[in-house]
Design a protein around this motif. Structure first.
Motif, mmCIF file in Angstrom:
data_model
loop_
_atom_site.group_PDB
_atom_site.id
_atom_site.type_symbol
_atom_site.label_atom_id
_atom_site.label_comp_id
_atom_site.label_asym_id
_atom_site.label_seq_id
_atom_site.Cartn_x
_atom_site.Cartn_y
_atom_site.Cartn_z
ATOM 1 N N ASN A 54 8.058 -9.591 3.401
ATOM 2 C CA ASN A 54 7.417 -8.829 4.479
ATOM 3 C C ASN A 54 8.439 -8.052 5.306
ATOM 4 O O ASN A 54 8.237 -6.871 5.625
ATOM 5 N N ALA A 55 9.523 -8.733 5.705
ATOM 6 C CA ALA A 55 10.522 -8.088 6.566
ATOM 7 C C ALA A 55 11.186 -6.910 5.863
ATOM 8 O O ALA A 55 11.433 -5.860 6.482
ATOM 9 N N LEU A 56 11.462 -7.043 4.556
ATOM 10 C CA LEU A 56 12.088 -5.942 3.836
ATOM 11 C C LEU A 56 11.112 -4.799 3.591
ATOM 12 O O LEU A 56 11.511 -3.633 3.546
ATOM 13 N N THR A 57 9.832 -5.116 3.434
ATOM 14 C CA THR A 57 8.827 -4.049 3.349
ATOM 15 C C THR A 57 8.785 -3.269 4.659
ATOM 16 O O THR A 57 8.722 -2.032 4.662
ATOM 17 N N SER A 58 8.824 -3.987 5.775
ATOM 18 C CA SER A 58 8.883 -3.326 7.082
ATOM 19 C C SER A 58 10.103 -2.420 7.168
ATOM 20 O O SER A 58 10.003 -1.256 7.582
ATOM 21 N N ALA A 59 11.255 -2.928 6.742
ATOM 22 C CA ALA A 59 12.497 -2.155 6.809
ATOM 23 C C ALA A 59 12.430 -0.927 5.904
ATOM 24 O O ALA A 59 12.890 0.166 6.270
ATOM 25 N N ALA A 60 11.840 -1.090 4.705
ATOM 26 C CA ALA A 60 11.742 0.036 3.775
ATOM 27 C C ALA A 60 10.868 1.148 4.338
ATOM 28 O O ALA A 60 11.199 2.330 4.247
ATOM 29 N N ALA A 342 5.659 -4.599 15.389
ATOM 30 C CA ALA A 342 4.894 -5.845 15.244
ATOM 31 C C ALA A 342 3.442 -5.648 15.673
ATOM 32 O O ALA A 342 2.519 -6.167 15.033
ATOM 33 N N ALA A 343 3.226 -4.911 16.750
ATOM 34 C CA ALA A 343 1.865 -4.680 17.245
ATOM 35 C C ALA A 343 1.040 -3.890 16.230
ATOM 36 O O ALA A 343 -0.135 -4.188 15.997
ATOM 37 N N ALA A 344 1.658 -2.889 15.610
ATOM 38 C CA ALA A 344 0.944 -2.106 14.602
ATOM 39 C C ALA A 344 0.474 -2.993 13.460
ATOM 40 O O ALA A 344 -0.627 -2.827 12.923
ATOM 41 N N ASN A 345 1.304 -3.970 13.115
ATOM 42 C CA ASN A 345 0.953 -4.849 11.999
ATOM 43 C C ASN A 345 -0.210 -5.776 12.336
ATOM 44 O O ASN A 345 -0.902 -6.256 11.432
ATOM 45 N N CYS A 346 -0.438 -6.036 13.621
ATOM 46 C CA CYS A 346 -1.536 -6.920 14.034
ATOM 47 C C CYS A 346 -2.897 -6.234 13.981
ATOM 48 O O CYS A 346 -3.925 -6.887 14.187
ATOM 49 N N LYS A 347 -2.913 -4.938 13.691
ATOM 50 C CA LYS A 347 -4.158 -4.173 13.706
ATOM 51 C C LYS A 347 -4.789 -4.048 12.324
ATOM 52 O O LYS A 347 -5.705 -3.241 12.124
ATOM 53 N N ALA A 348 -4.287 -4.836 11.357
ATOM 54 C CA ALA A 348 -4.853 -4.833 10.007
ATOM 55 C C ALA A 348 -4.737 -6.232 9.429
ATOM 56 O O ALA A 348 -3.909 -7.040 9.872
ATOM 57 N N LEU A 349 -5.551 -6.532 8.436
ATOM 58 C CA LEU A 349 -5.540 -7.850 7.812
ATOM 59 C C LEU A 349 -4.367 -7.969 6.855
ATOM 60 O O LEU A 349 -4.145 -7.098 6.015
ATOM 61 N N GLY A 350 -3.615 -9.054 6.984
ATOM 62 C CA GLY A 350 -2.497 -9.304 6.093
ATOM 63 C C GLY A 350 -1.167 -8.951 6.719
ATOM 64 O O GLY A 350 -1.078 -8.317 7.771
ATOM 65 N N PRO A 356 3.877 -0.026 9.883
ATOM 66 C CA PRO A 356 3.931 1.428 10.023
ATOM 67 C C PRO A 356 5.063 2.056 9.219
ATOM 68 O O PRO A 356 6.085 1.422 8.960
ATOM 69 N N TYR A 357 4.860 3.296 8.824
ATOM 70 C CA TYR A 357 5.915 4.113 8.238
ATOM 71 C C TYR A 357 6.624 4.852 9.372
ATOM 72 O O TYR A 357 6.076 5.055 10.451
ATOM 73 N N ARG A 358 7.853 5.292 9.098
ATOM 74 C CA ARG A 358 8.638 5.935 10.157
ATOM 75 C C ARG A 358 7.952 7.197 10.692
ATOM 76 O O ARG A 358 8.214 7.623 11.811
ATOM 77 N N ARG A 359 7.071 7.803 9.897
ATOM 78 C CA ARG A 359 6.365 9.012 10.357
ATOM 79 C C ARG A 359 5.141 8.690 11.209
ATOM 80 O O ARG A 359 4.463 9.610 11.679
#
Length: 368
Positions: A54-60, A342-350, A356-359
């Motif tokens: 998960n953390a590396l997906t966030s970083a990517a 982190a907040a963006a990730n709480c707005k969807a299941l999983g 979020p993407y950098r854009r």
């Protein structure tokens, strides 16, 4: 997610992560069941999970070039783990794939009423051991890395990798949920620590989190900062500075300083903020003093109707911290940025759907 929908990073800093990558089976329920109940789910999702995955997906998605060291079996779940990571731009070259056995997975029950999640983890077999990694492969994985990240699991292999990274002077970031076997040695090599609310006092036996942070920095001379994530209450960070001998720097009680900073929080502000102390010698009675700065970060105020699932929020935060370290963000920028991710990730299941993407417009003020 199809690969043609993803913009892969091409020139960002390289980070390496070691730890868990798994499949998550997420079921939403209207209320958590009582013992012996039979209930129906209101939703179901299957996607990649595991702290490091998960953390590396966030970083990517933020623009880093992550390489992952982990292990799955050559089964349907393992192949799905690899495919999903690759589609998000995570380099899986250094994955170990067992011909037999089973891949790790989690059952996750998401309570729609309380907005909590309960995880039931099943470890993969056979586990990843140091003998699974040749030194040549490990050196290739670490080549050019700006940061190496550990989720503090599989301690024997984690220490094997960390010792090599330490000898190469590559900064080490550790995310710790609780004390684990082998963690103490890993922490002696660690430059940056992110931990759960429970960890500092459990590891130090101190009476408050601020006092525990002073103790952690005194016990771990190599550590530059420690961050404690507090969920909807934001985070707290203690950063070590090098001016300890300057007689002009005041000595203050760390608990009092934390309370003073907390009183400055403005609950009317929706987006995450950061409140910083002056440079000081922070004292914990009976603990000692650390010269540095204390920071209190707030969380984004998400309307209850928009909070879907907190699974992976901490991993999203860690991915953003990795990005911040690689791009030399100040703590005043890093903490709100990580909280926003982190907040963006709480707005969807999983653990990954909401990353979020950098854009993403929500990140524009941080990445302009």
């Amino acid at each position: 997610m199809s690969s043609d929908s993803v913009v892969l990073p091409t020139g960002g800093p390289i980070v390496v992560g070691f730890g868990g990558a798994a499949v998550d089976f997420l079921a939403t329920v209207s209320a958590f069941p009582r013992p012996d109940d039979k209930i129906r789910s209101t939703g179901l999702k299957v996607e990649g999970g595991g702290n490091v995955g998960n953390a590396l997906t966030s970083a990517a998605r933020l623009g880093l070039k992550p390489r992952i060291i982990s292990k799955v079996a050559n089964d349907f779940q393992g192949r799905a783990v690899l495919k999903e990571l690759e589609e998000d731009g995570v380099d899986t070259t250094f994955f170990v794939v067992s011909k037999e056995g089973s891949s790790p997975f989690s059952y996750i029950i998401v309570d729609s009423q309380t907005k909590t999640r309960t995880c039931i983890f099943t470890a993969g077999y056979p586990p990843l051991i140091p003998e699974d990694l040749s030194r040549g492969s490990l050196l290739s994985a670490l080549d050019g890395a700006s940061v190496v990240y550990f989720d503090a699991r599989m301690h024997e292999t984690a220490l094997f990798i960390a010792r090599e990274a330490f000898s190469m002077n590559i900064p080490i970031l550790v995310d710790s949920e609780r004390p684990r076997e082998g963690l103490d040695e890993l922490l002696t090599m660690t430059d940056y620590l992110v931990c759960s609310q429970r960890f500092p006092q459990a590891w130090t036996m101190e009476t408050s989190i601020p006092r525990a942070l002073v103790s952690i920095l005194l016990r771990l001379p190599k550590l530059k900062f420690v961050i404690v994530t507090l969920g909807e209450n934001g985070c707290i960070m203690l950063e070590k500075c090098v001016d300890a001998e300057n007689p002009q720097i005041a000595e203050i009680d760390v608990d009092n300083s934390f309370e003073s900073l907390s009183r400055k929080k403005d609950d009317s502000i929706v987006m995450p903020t950061c409140i910083a102390s002056s440079l000081a010698k922070f004292r914990g009675e009976g603990v000692g003093t650390v010269c540095g700065r204390l920071y209190v970060g707030t969380a984004e105020r998400i309307p209850p109707s928009e909070v879907i699932d907190t699974t992976g929020a901490g991993d999203a935060f860690v991915g953003a911290v990795m990005y911040s370290i690689c791009n030399n963000f100040s703590p005043e920028k890093m903490l709100p940025f990580a909280s926003c991710v982190a907040a963006a990730n709480c707005k969807a299941l999983g653990a990954r759907s909401g990353l979020p993407y950098r854009r993403d417009p929500c990140l524009a003020s941080f990445l302009e």
